[in-house]
Enzyme design. Structure first.
Site, PDB file in Angstrom:
ATOM      1  N   ASP A  97       0.855  -1.194   0.000  1.00  0.00           N
ATOM      2  CA  ASP A  97       0.000   0.000   0.000  1.00  0.00           C
ATOM      3  C   ASP A  97       0.890   1.243   0.000  1.00  0.00           C
ATOM      4  OD1 ASP A  97      -2.121   1.726   0.197  1.00  0.00           O
ATOM      5  OD2 ASP A  97      -2.505   1.344   2.315  1.00  0.00           O
ATOM      6  N   PHE A 146     -10.132  -0.043   0.043  1.00  0.00           N
ATOM      7  CA  PHE A 146      -9.835  -0.837   1.230  1.00  0.00           C
ATOM      8  C   PHE A 146     -10.435  -2.231   1.086  1.00  0.00           C
ATOM      9  CE2 PHE A 146      -9.945  -2.346   5.565  1.00  0.00           C
ATOM     10  CZ  PHE A 146      -8.654  -2.025   5.971  1.00  0.00           C
TER      11      PHE A 146
HETATM   12  P1  IMP Z   1       1.647   0.118   4.194  1.00  0.00           P
HETATM   13  O1  IMP Z   1       2.723   0.181   5.240  1.00  0.00           O
HETATM   14  O2  IMP Z   1       0.885   1.386   4.073  1.00  0.00           O
HETATM   15  O3  IMP Z   1       2.126  -0.389   2.850  1.00  0.00           O
HETATM   16  O4  IMP Z   1       0.559  -0.851   4.744  1.00  0.00           O
HETATM   17  C1  IMP Z   1       0.738  -2.164   4.741  1.00  0.00           C
HETATM   18  C2  IMP Z   1      -0.121  -2.817   5.795  1.00  0.00           C
HETATM   19  O5  IMP Z   1      -1.362  -2.154   5.991  1.00  0.00           O
HETATM   20  C3  IMP Z   1      -0.431  -4.179   5.272  1.00  0.00           C
HETATM   21  O6  IMP Z   1       0.444  -5.105   5.862  1.00  0.00           O
HETATM   22  C4  IMP Z   1      -1.856  -4.402   5.669  1.00  0.00           C
HETATM   23  O7  IMP Z   1      -1.889  -5.085   6.892  1.00  0.00           O
HETATM   24  C5  IMP Z   1      -2.445  -3.028   5.862  1.00  0.00           C
HETATM   25  N1  IMP Z   1      -3.284  -2.620   4.704  1.00  0.00           N
HETATM   26  C6  IMP Z   1      -2.983  -1.780   3.698  1.00  0.00           C
HETATM   27  N2  IMP Z   1      -3.991  -1.671   2.823  1.00  0.00           N
HETATM   28  C7  IMP Z   1      -4.978  -2.470   3.297  1.00  0.00           C
HETATM   29  C8  IMP Z   1      -6.299  -2.808   2.819  1.00  0.00           C
HETATM   30  O8  IMP Z   1      -6.792  -2.365   1.773  1.00  0.00           O
HETATM   31  N3  IMP Z   1      -6.991  -3.678   3.595  1.00  0.00           N
HETATM   32  C9  IMP Z   1      -6.502  -4.222   4.747  1.00  0.00           C
HETATM   33  N4  IMP Z   1      -5.286  -3.945   5.217  1.00  0.00           N
HETATM   34  C10 IMP Z   1      -4.526  -3.078   4.490  1.00  0.00           C
END
Ligand code: IMP
Ligand code: MG
Length: 186
Positions: free
Chosen positions: A109, A159
């Site tokens: 993400d 999401f």
């Molecule tokens: P990042 O550090 O922003 O890349 O977020 C990564 C973490 O956030 C992932 O390991 C997921 O657990 C959570 N995450 C990010 N996007 C989503 C989503 O659309 N649904 C559920 N969890 C998410």
């Protein structure tokens, strides 16, 4: 909470990938990794808790001797937007020195979690590090760019829940991956 068998009757606005589609894609990723790591010392490092389900299927789709471990990171509190701060909650215990590591994540993400975990893994001095993410969110404004070599599916910037991914720790047991109805969290 929704029934895992009737996700459309429950809290999803749309199913993106069925159980069968996920299974098929993971078999393909497993074959690709099997080809790429034939003469290497593979260790999979999954990120708790979201990648647990993906890791458990991916390891069985790889036809090579290898080991795996889990590390922990948390960035989302109970909301649907990244908090911006990644906390390491568990380090790796399997010896990674001179090994060929693939970091296994549920979703790419903002990239902050993957960046923090790759930095953590690097401290253990593996020979190589690559990343496998089941979902690759299609967005242009990422906080941290990380190269994701093995990508399951590219999805819209929405999401999603299911197959390990949660909202408030629920929905991880859904067999499919779908877009969570914004009514649930707004
Ligand atoms: P990042 O550090 O922003 O890349 O977020 C990564 C973490 O956030 C992932 O390991 C997921 O657990 C959570 N995450 C990010 N996007 C989503 C989503 O659309 N649904 C559920 N969890 C998410
Ligand atoms: Mg999560």
């Amino acid at each position: 909470m929704p029934s895992p068998h009737n996700p459309l009757d429950s809290h999803l606005t749309r199913v993106l990938y069925s159980k069968e589609a996920i299974r098929k894609r993971i078999q393909e990723l497993g074959r690709e990794i099997t080809d790429d790591y034939k003469d290497k010392n593979l260790v999979l490092v999954g990120i708790l808790r979201g990648a647990l389900v993906f890791l458990s299927d991916l390891t069985r789709a790889i036809d090579l001797p290898h080991s795996w471990d889990m590390c922990g990171a948390s960035s989302y509190g109970s909301s649907t937007a990244s908090s911006g701060h990644v906390q390491i909650t568990k380090d790796v215990e399997v010896d990674l020195r001179d090994k060929d590591v693939i970091v296994v994540e549920d979703i790419y993400d903002s990239g902050r979690t993957l960046r923090a975990i790759c930095d953590l893994v690097r401290v253990h001095q593996p020979a190589t590090i690559e990343v496998a993410a089941l979902l690759f969110k299609d967005k242009s404004d990422r906080a941290s760019e990380v190269f994701v070599k093995y990508r399951g599916f590219t999805i819209p910037d929405e999401f999603v829940v299911g197959y390990g991914l949660d909202y408030n720790e629920y929905y991880r047991n859904l067999e499919c991956i779908g877009i969570l109805d914004p009514k649930i969290y707004s």
